[in-house]
Each structure stands twice: as C-alpha cells, then as structure tokens.
Design a protein around this motif. Structure first.
Motif, mmCIF file in Angstrom:
data_model
loop_
_atom_site.group_PDB
_atom_site.id
_atom_site.type_symbol
_atom_site.label_atom_id
_atom_site.label_comp_id
_atom_site.label_asym_id
_atom_site.label_seq_id
_atom_site.Cartn_x
_atom_site.Cartn_y
_atom_site.Cartn_z
ATOM 1 N N THR A 265 19.001 -25.525 -15.591
ATOM 2 C CA THR A 265 17.820 -25.444 -16.444
ATOM 3 C C THR A 265 17.340 -24.012 -16.610
ATOM 4 O O THR A 265 17.820 -23.081 -15.958
ATOM 5 C CB THR A 265 16.633 -26.250 -15.856
ATOM 6 O OG1 THR A 265 16.222 -25.636 -14.629
ATOM 7 C CG2 THR A 265 16.993 -27.699 -15.621
ATOM 8 N N TYR A 266 16.366 -23.886 -17.495
ATOM 9 C CA TYR A 266 15.522 -22.687 -17.603
ATOM 10 C C TYR A 266 15.039 -22.318 -16.202
ATOM 11 O O TYR A 266 14.657 -23.183 -15.422
ATOM 12 C CB TYR A 266 14.362 -23.070 -18.514
ATOM 13 C CG TYR A 266 13.127 -22.216 -18.542
ATOM 14 C CD1 TYR A 266 13.023 -21.180 -19.455
ATOM 15 C CD2 TYR A 266 12.048 -22.496 -17.707
ATOM 16 C CE1 TYR A 266 11.866 -20.426 -19.531
ATOM 17 C CE2 TYR A 266 10.892 -21.740 -17.780
ATOM 18 C CZ TYR A 266 10.803 -20.703 -18.688
ATOM 19 O OH TYR A 266 9.654 -19.961 -18.754
ATOM 20 N N GLN A 267 15.060 -21.031 -15.866
ATOM 21 C CA GLN A 267 14.628 -20.599 -14.540
ATOM 22 C C GLN A 267 13.615 -19.470 -14.685
ATOM 23 O O GLN A 267 13.873 -18.505 -15.396
ATOM 24 C CB GLN A 267 15.814 -20.091 -13.720
ATOM 25 C CG GLN A 267 16.987 -21.016 -13.691
ATOM 26 C CD GLN A 267 17.478 -21.348 -12.294
ATOM 27 O OE1 GLN A 267 17.238 -20.639 -11.346
ATOM 28 N NE2 GLN A 267 18.175 -22.447 -12.186
ATOM 29 N N SER A 268 12.495 -19.597 -14.027
ATOM 30 C CA SER A 268 11.508 -18.509 -13.932
ATOM 31 C C SER A 268 10.350 -18.912 -13.046
ATOM 32 O O SER A 268 9.803 -18.069 -12.340
ATOM 33 C CB SER A 268 10.995 -18.073 -15.313
ATOM 34 O OG SER A 268 10.183 -19.060 -15.892
ATOM 35 N N THR A 299 20.653 -16.911 -18.926
ATOM 36 C CA THR A 299 20.453 -17.783 -17.765
ATOM 37 C C THR A 299 21.456 -18.931 -17.752
ATOM 38 O O THR A 299 22.033 -19.252 -16.706
ATOM 39 C CB THR A 299 19.018 -18.347 -17.772
ATOM 40 O OG1 THR A 299 18.093 -17.271 -17.532
ATOM 41 C CG2 THR A 299 18.832 -19.415 -16.702
ATOM 42 N N TYR A 300 21.673 -19.555 -18.906
ATOM 43 C CA TYR A 300 22.481 -20.767 -18.966
ATOM 44 C C TYR A 300 23.981 -20.487 -18.823
ATOM 45 O O TYR A 300 24.647 -21.124 -17.998
ATOM 46 C CB TYR A 300 22.154 -21.533 -20.252
ATOM 47 C CG TYR A 300 20.670 -21.681 -20.444
ATOM 48 C CD1 TYR A 300 19.936 -22.582 -19.678
ATOM 49 C CD2 TYR A 300 19.976 -20.882 -21.348
ATOM 50 C CE1 TYR A 300 18.557 -22.694 -19.816
ATOM 51 C CE2 TYR A 300 18.594 -20.986 -21.493
ATOM 52 C CZ TYR A 300 17.896 -21.891 -20.718
ATOM 53 O OH TYR A 300 16.540 -21.986 -20.845
ATOM 54 N N PRO A 301 24.547 -19.547 -19.595
ATOM 55 C CA PRO A 301 25.985 -19.292 -19.415
ATOM 56 C C PRO A 301 26.321 -18.647 -18.076
ATOM 57 O O PRO A 301 27.393 -18.913 -17.518
ATOM 58 C CB PRO A 301 26.335 -18.370 -20.580
ATOM 59 C CG PRO A 301 25.056 -17.712 -20.949
ATOM 60 C CD PRO A 301 24.004 -18.768 -20.722
ATOM 61 N N VAL A 302 25.426 -17.797 -17.540
ATOM 62 C CA VAL A 302 25.701 -17.178 -16.233
ATOM 63 C C VAL A 302 25.726 -18.233 -15.148
ATOM 64 O O VAL A 302 26.648 -18.285 -14.314
ATOM 65 C CB VAL A 302 24.661 -16.088 -15.907
ATOM 66 C CG1 VAL A 302 24.790 -15.655 -14.444
ATOM 67 C CG2 VAL A 302 24.843 -14.888 -16.815
ATOM 68 N N ASN A 303 24.744 -19.123 -15.136
ATOM 69 C CA ASN A 303 24.710 -20.166 -14.111
ATOM 70 C C ASN A 303 25.838 -21.170 -14.282
ATOM 71 O O ASN A 303 26.383 -21.678 -13.304
ATOM 72 C CB ASN A 303 23.349 -20.864 -14.110
ATOM 73 C CG ASN A 303 22.282 -20.051 -13.429
ATOM 74 O OD1 ASN A 303 22.406 -19.708 -12.252
ATOM 75 N ND2 ASN A 303 21.234 -19.709 -14.150
ATOM 76 N N LEU A 304 26.200 -21.457 -15.528
ATOM 77 C CA LEU A 304 27.343 -22.341 -15.777
ATOM 78 C C LEU A 304 28.617 -21.732 -15.218
ATOM 79 O O LEU A 304 29.388 -22.404 -14.510
ATOM 80 C CB LEU A 304 27.487 -22.587 -17.281
ATOM 81 C CG LEU A 304 28.728 -23.354 -17.734
ATOM 82 C CD1 LEU A 304 28.763 -24.749 -17.133
ATOM 83 C CD2 LEU A 304 28.779 -23.408 -19.268
ATOM 84 N N ALA A 305 28.856 -20.459 -15.520
ATOM 85 C CA ALA A 305 30.069 -19.797 -15.027
ATOM 86 C C ALA A 305 30.038 -19.659 -13.509
ATOM 87 O O ALA A 305 31.080 -19.735 -12.848
ATOM 88 C CB ALA A 305 30.203 -18.421 -15.678
ATOM 89 N N HIS A 306 28.841 -19.488 -12.962
ATOM 90 C CA HIS A 306 28.664 -19.311 -11.519
ATOM 91 C C HIS A 306 29.142 -20.535 -10.735
ATOM 92 O O HIS A 306 29.654 -20.414 -9.624
ATOM 93 C CB HIS A 306 27.187 -19.025 -11.234
ATOM 94 C CG HIS A 306 26.873 -18.657 -9.828
ATOM 95 N ND1 HIS A 306 27.453 -17.578 -9.187
ATOM 96 C CD2 HIS A 306 26.034 -19.228 -8.924
ATOM 97 C CE1 HIS A 306 26.977 -17.492 -7.947
ATOM 98 N NE2 HIS A 306 26.128 -18.483 -7.766
ATOM 99 N N VAL A 307 28.989 -21.735 -11.324
ATOM 100 C CA VAL A 307 29.335 -22.975 -10.610
ATOM 101 C C VAL A 307 30.486 -23.736 -11.268
ATOM 102 O O VAL A 307 30.836 -24.827 -10.820
ATOM 103 C CB VAL A 307 28.101 -23.904 -10.507
ATOM 104 C CG1 VAL A 307 26.960 -23.205 -9.786
ATOM 105 C CG2 VAL A 307 27.638 -24.398 -11.888
ATOM 106 N N PHE A 308 31.072 -23.180 -12.317
ATOM 107 C CA PHE A 308 32.031 -23.914 -13.140
ATOM 108 C C PHE A 308 33.175 -24.521 -12.335
ATOM 109 O O PHE A 308 33.593 -25.654 -12.581
ATOM 110 C CB PHE A 308 32.586 -22.989 -14.224
ATOM 111 C CG PHE A 308 33.459 -23.680 -15.230
ATOM 112 C CD1 PHE A 308 32.935 -24.589 -16.129
ATOM 113 C CD2 PHE A 308 34.819 -23.405 -15.292
ATOM 114 C CE1 PHE A 308 33.749 -25.225 -17.064
ATOM 115 C CE2 PHE A 308 35.637 -24.026 -16.229
ATOM 116 C CZ PHE A 308 35.100 -24.942 -17.112
ATOM 117 N N ASP A 309 33.683 -23.795 -11.373
ATOM 118 C CA ASP A 309 34.849 -24.263 -10.609
ATOM 119 C C ASP A 309 34.493 -25.196 -9.459
ATOM 120 O O ASP A 309 35.408 -25.677 -8.768
ATOM 121 C CB ASP A 309 35.626 -23.062 -10.060
ATOM 122 C CG ASP A 309 36.281 -22.247 -11.164
ATOM 123 O OD1 ASP A 309 36.659 -22.844 -12.200
ATOM 124 O OD2 ASP A 309 36.397 -21.006 -11.013
ATOM 125 N N CYS A 310 33.216 -25.462 -9.248
ATOM 126 C CA CYS A 310 32.845 -26.301 -8.101
ATOM 127 C C CYS A 310 31.903 -27.447 -8.471
ATOM 128 O O CYS A 310 31.273 -28.036 -7.580
ATOM 129 C CB CYS A 310 32.240 -25.445 -6.986
ATOM 130 S SG CYS A 310 30.800 -24.484 -7.464
#
Length: 334
Positions: A265-268, A299-310
């Motif tokens: 989600t949106y984070q702040s 925020t959204y693509p960075v967090n998606l890529a951060h967890v994409f493989d897990c």
C-alpha cells in the motif's frame, strides 16, 4: 481473438546512495507546534528511520533507467522487444515532455515502442499496470514496461511534518503474456472535491520567519508539495477508510479472504498502515516505512520488486492514492 493472461515477468528497483536519518540537519526547521485544529502534524509521520535521497551527482531519470534494465534482465527480455513504456518521472525536469522519453532513449527502446506518461500522482504505477495489462490481454502489445521514479525530497517544505517521511527511488516491472502474477482485477474510487488538498506548485515558503521562493542550484524557482488542512483531514478520514473498503470490495468479487493475500500500500503514516492491516487482514503486509520512507509514485514498484521473489500467498494486492484524490487497487493472482 481470445484474450490472453497478462502477468508480471520481472521487477527491478534502484535507490539513491545517500541515506537520510532522523537526526539529519534538514529537519531542524520542522514545525512542531499544534495547528488550529489541535493537530501536531509532525507527530502524524512517525516510526521512520531511513530514507534514500538523491545526491548532487545523481539523477532520478538515471535511477528509472537503471530499474528498467534490472527488470528486463530479470525477465530475460531484450530492450528492443519492448512495445510500450508506461509510467512517470516526478518531479519532471520540464513541465513537458516528461523524462520518461529520456528513459526510452537511454534504454535503447525501438522507435516503434510507444511512450505513455501517466500523471496520476501518486498512483502512476498502478494506472500504468492496468493499461499495460489491457494492452497485453488484447494482443495490441506483447511486452510493456511500467516504470516510475520520484525525486520529491528536492521538492519539500522541510518545516512541515510530512517532510520527515519523504524518500526518493525508482522501480519498474515488465508485463507480458504469463500465467504468473496475473493481473485479474482492479478498482478505483474518486473524491475529487479534495482536488486542492495536496498540490505540487511553485510557491514561497517561510524559512526562519522569512518568506522566500525556493530555487534550485541554477537559481530557478522549484515547485514544492503543500498538504493543506483539508489534506490532513482527508488522510485521516476518506483515505483511511477508503483503501480497505476498495480492497475488500475487489476481494469479495472473487471470494478471496484477506489471509490469502500479500498487501502493498501507500506508505507514510503509521496509523494508516496499522488500520489497513486490521481492516483487510492480509497474511503478509509489505511494510518498509522505516527502511525506505514514502517514495511517492516509486513506493509501489520499489516495494513490489523488493518482495517479488518471495511472495508466498496465492494473491497480491497493490493499493494506493493519487493527489486528485483517487484511490486505486490492483489484484494479481500469483
């Protein structure tokens, strides 16, 4: 022609080298007083530790290009095979064109690869995913990059409470024919009566009791974010309840429970993340507020890529909000 599945083939992200901590001198001008409504805005934005912020030798456009290269490498797809590039680079160097065209050039995309800038701040990435998936499903495109980058740490009034959460970053994904991470549904909910609640514009700021126009290194005025009182109110009311209502409505359409999803989600604002965790009840909630801060559209693509493989759940939901105000959510089957 029958439709084909459109899914995520790869992801990538890139962050600035510089890390800003809570004791950074830039926060010394923070207004810690109570406003007319009795709210300490500086207290709303808490539980932060680090944010990555662009240095003088870094470019947000270069970071977007780097995240796209990592995405293509992870998907095993060549740049010349990309049909479309969706997304946005913000705040752009020029009012127009957007730097997404420079990303197209730097990546070496083909001359027939369409550039589609989408300015739905801050939910540009979600809008891009929806349009890219529709293009792939219809057969009008095979591979679509969706990329966003934000440099908003350079466009903030550091006397305001929201300044403490802002970080920079860039991320991307590649959407193409796939039976993994398939985009299966999306939804929106707009409340445009709050159109002026949060705006990016060139305006004078008060610094050490003096009014002055912020300028860049060349002496040119730069725009800054303003979150006015109605913006504070919409965050704590309409956005607070609207995100779980939208997500739960999409899940109900597919008989999906909260404990079957990973949620991004949106984070702040910490109280919002806690509220959404309670109302939606995801099995996994991607929470990088302390680590990355709020990277606006990135925020959204960075967090998606951060967890994409897990990602270990059957479904993935990404939900965000644009400055307009418009809520957006995308549902993917993993």
């Amino acid at each position: 022609m029958s439709e084909r599945n459109a899914g995520l083939l790869g992801c990538g992200y890139q962050l600035p080298r510089r890390v800003r901590r809570n004791n950074d001198p830039v926060f010394q001008c923070l207004d810690t007083s109570r406003n007319a409504q009795g709210i300490y805005q500086s207290v709303l934005f808490r539980d932060l530790d680090r944010r990555h912020c662009l240095g003088p030798d870094e470019s947000i456009t270069d970071l977007v290009t780097g995240s796209c290269r990592r995405t293509l490498d992870s998907a095993g797809v060549a740049a010349e095979d990309v049909d479309r590039l969706y997304g946005y680079v913000s705040v752009p160097e020029y009012h127009a064109p957007n730097a997404l065209y420079q990303v197209h050039h730097d990546l070496g995309l083909g001359p027939e690869a369409m550039v589609v800038p989408i300015n739905t701040e801050q939910a540009n990435f979600l809008s891009g995913m929806v349009h890219a998936a529709e293009a792939v499903r219809s057969g009008s495109a095979t591979y679509c990059l969706v990329a966003c980058g934000s440099n908003w740490s350079q466009h903030i009034d550091y006397s305001q409470g929201h300044s403490t959460c802002i970080g920079d970053g860039a991320g991307a994904t590649l959407i193409g024919p796939s039976d993994r991470f398939v985009v299966i549904d999306h939804g929106t909910r707009a409340n445009t009566s709050y159109y002026r609640a949060a705006t990016m514009a060139t305006r004078p700021l008060t610094v050490h009791s003096r009014r002055q126009l912020p300028v860049d290194g060349t002496g040119m005025p730069v725009p800054t974010l303003e979150l006015n009182q109605s913006g504070v109110e919409v965050v704590s009311s309409w956005i607070k309840d609207g995100i779980p209502e939208l997500v739960n409505r999409i899940l109900a359409r597919h008989d999906i429970r909260g404990d079957q999803i990973t949620l991004i989600t949106y984070q702040s604002v910490r109280i919002l993340l806690d509220h959404w965790a309670e109302r939606i009840g995801p099995k996994t909630y991607v929470d990088t507020l302390a680590e990355f801060g709020h990277m606006i559209s990135a925020t959204y693509p960075v967090n998606l890529a951060h967890v994409f493989d897990c990602v270990a759940t059957e479904y993935l939901v990404i939900a965000g909000v644009s400055l307009g105000m418009q809520l957006e959510a995308v549902l993917l089957q993993v």
